[in-house]
Scaffold this motif. Structure first.
Motif, PDB file in Angstrom:
ATOM      1  N   CYS A 119     -36.934   3.682  18.363  1.00 35.60           N
ATOM      2  CA  CYS A 119     -36.068   2.437  19.022  1.00 35.60           C
ATOM      3  C   CYS A 119     -35.852   2.530  20.306  1.00 35.60           C
TER       4      CYS A 119
ATOM      5  N   LEU B 193     -37.620  -8.410  20.361  1.00 38.30           N
ATOM      6  CA  LEU B 193     -36.210  -7.925  20.489  1.00 38.30           C
ATOM      7  C   LEU B 193     -35.804  -7.548  21.916  1.00 38.30           C
TER       8      LEU B 193
ATOM      9  N   CYS C  71     -33.466  -0.521  22.164  1.00 36.50           N
ATOM     10  CA  CYS C  71     -33.354  -1.689  21.351  1.00 36.50           C
ATOM     11  C   CYS C  71     -32.043  -2.200  21.596  1.00 36.50           C
TER      12      CYS C  71
ATOM     13  N   CYS D  52     -29.672   1.934  13.510  1.00 34.03           N
ATOM     14  CA  CYS D  52     -29.819   0.584  13.666  1.00 34.03           C
ATOM     15  C   CYS D  52     -28.664  -0.265  13.242  1.00 34.03           C
TER      16      CYS D  52
ATOM     17  N   CYS E  22     -40.280  -3.090  12.567  1.00 31.56           N
ATOM     18  CA  CYS E  22     -39.557  -1.915  12.312  1.00 31.56           C
ATOM     19  C   CYS E  22     -39.637  -1.307  10.646  1.00 31.56           C
TER      20      CYS E  22
HETATM   21  S1  SF4 Z   1     -34.099  -3.553  15.042  1.00 32.27           S
HETATM   22 FE1  SF4 Z   1     -33.025  -1.578  14.562  1.00 32.27          FE
HETATM   23  S2  SF4 Z   1     -35.134  -0.197  13.802  1.00 32.27           S
HETATM   24 FE2  SF4 Z   1     -35.532  -2.021  15.072  1.00 32.27          FE
HETATM   25  S3  SF4 Z   1     -35.929  -1.155  17.136  1.00 32.27           S
HETATM   26 FE3  SF4 Z   1     -33.869  -2.111  17.037  1.00 32.27          FE
HETATM   27  S4  SF4 Z   1     -32.672  -0.365  16.340  1.00 32.27           S
HETATM   28 FE4  SF4 Z   1     -34.749   0.006  16.017  1.00 32.27          FE
END
Ligand code: SF4
Ligand code: SF4
Length: 153
Positions: free
Chosen positions: A39, A68, A75, A83, A93
Motif C-alpha cells: 500500500c 488512487l 495510498c 485499508c 488490490c
Molecule cells: S485501496 Fe486499500 S488495499 Fe488498495 S492500496 Fe489503498 S490502502 Fe492498500
C-alpha cells in the motif's frame, strides 16, 4: 513515463518479482508490520471506471488512466496500517499478489506474506484479468518487455 518510473520504484522495494504459482500458495499478509508494504510501495494503483464511479475511492487522472491518490508516501486510503476502504478497494488490490499473464497464474515472490504451505487461498487464474491491462498506454513492444522483465529479472 510515470508508469515506468512507478514500476522501477516498486521493483526497488523488492516487489513485482513474479514467478509462476505452481505450488499451493497462500497469503498471510503482514499488514502494518510488512517491510515492503504494497500500500506504500505502489505509487500508481489503477482504478477501473466502474470502481471509481462508486464514489468511495479518491482518485486522480494521470496519462489517460485513473489511479488512487497518494498521501504521505502511501495510498490515501491507508490508515493506521490498514485499508480504510477494504470492501471497496479496487481489483488491483484485490488481485495482488497474484497476476495473470497469458492465462498463466503468477505470484509476486517479493511479497513477504506469501507462504508455500497450507490449503491455499490464492486466486485462480480465471478470477484475474490479464496483466497487460495495466500497460495499455504503452506501445505493444514496451508492454511485452515490461511484463517479461517482471517475470525474468
Ligand atoms: S485501496 Fe486499500 S488495499 Fe488498495 S492500496 Fe489503498 S490502502 Fe492498500
Ligand atoms: S506486500 Fe504482501 S505481506 Fe506486505 S502488506 Fe502487501 S500483501 Fe501484505
Amino acid at each position: 513515463m510515470r508508469l515506468l518510473v512507478s514500476l522501477l520504484s516498486v521493483r526497488r522495494c523488492g516487489l513485482l518479482r513474479l514467478r509462476p504459482a505452481t505450488s499451493s500458495t497462500r497469503l498471510a499478509c503482514l499488514r502494518a508490520a510488512c517491510p515492503r508494504n504494497c500500500c506504500k510501495a505502489f505509487p500508481l494503483v489503477e482504478v477501473e471506471a466502474k470502481e471509481a464511479s462508486c464514489g468511495v475511492l479518491l482518485t486522480q487522472q494521470l496519462e489517460g488512466k485513473t489511479y488512487l491518490q497518494r498521501h504521505k508516501g502511501a495510498c490515501i486510503h491507508f490508515n493506521s496500517g490498514l485499508c480504510s476502504v477494504y470492501s471497496s478497494r479496487p481489483s488491483s488490490c484485490r488481485e495482488y499478489p497474484w497476476y495473470r499473464i497469458n492465462n498463466v497464474l503468477y505470484v509476486d515472490r517479493g511479497c513477504p506474506g506469501i507462504q508455500e504451505s497450507g490449503l491455499g487461498d490464492r486466486l485462480e487464474v480465471e478470477d484475474l484479468q490479464e496483466m497487460a491491462r495495466y500497460y495499455t498506454t504503452l506501445p505493444r513492444w514496451l508492454r511485452r518487455l515490461t511484463i517479461w522483465l517482471q517475470v525474468h529479472w
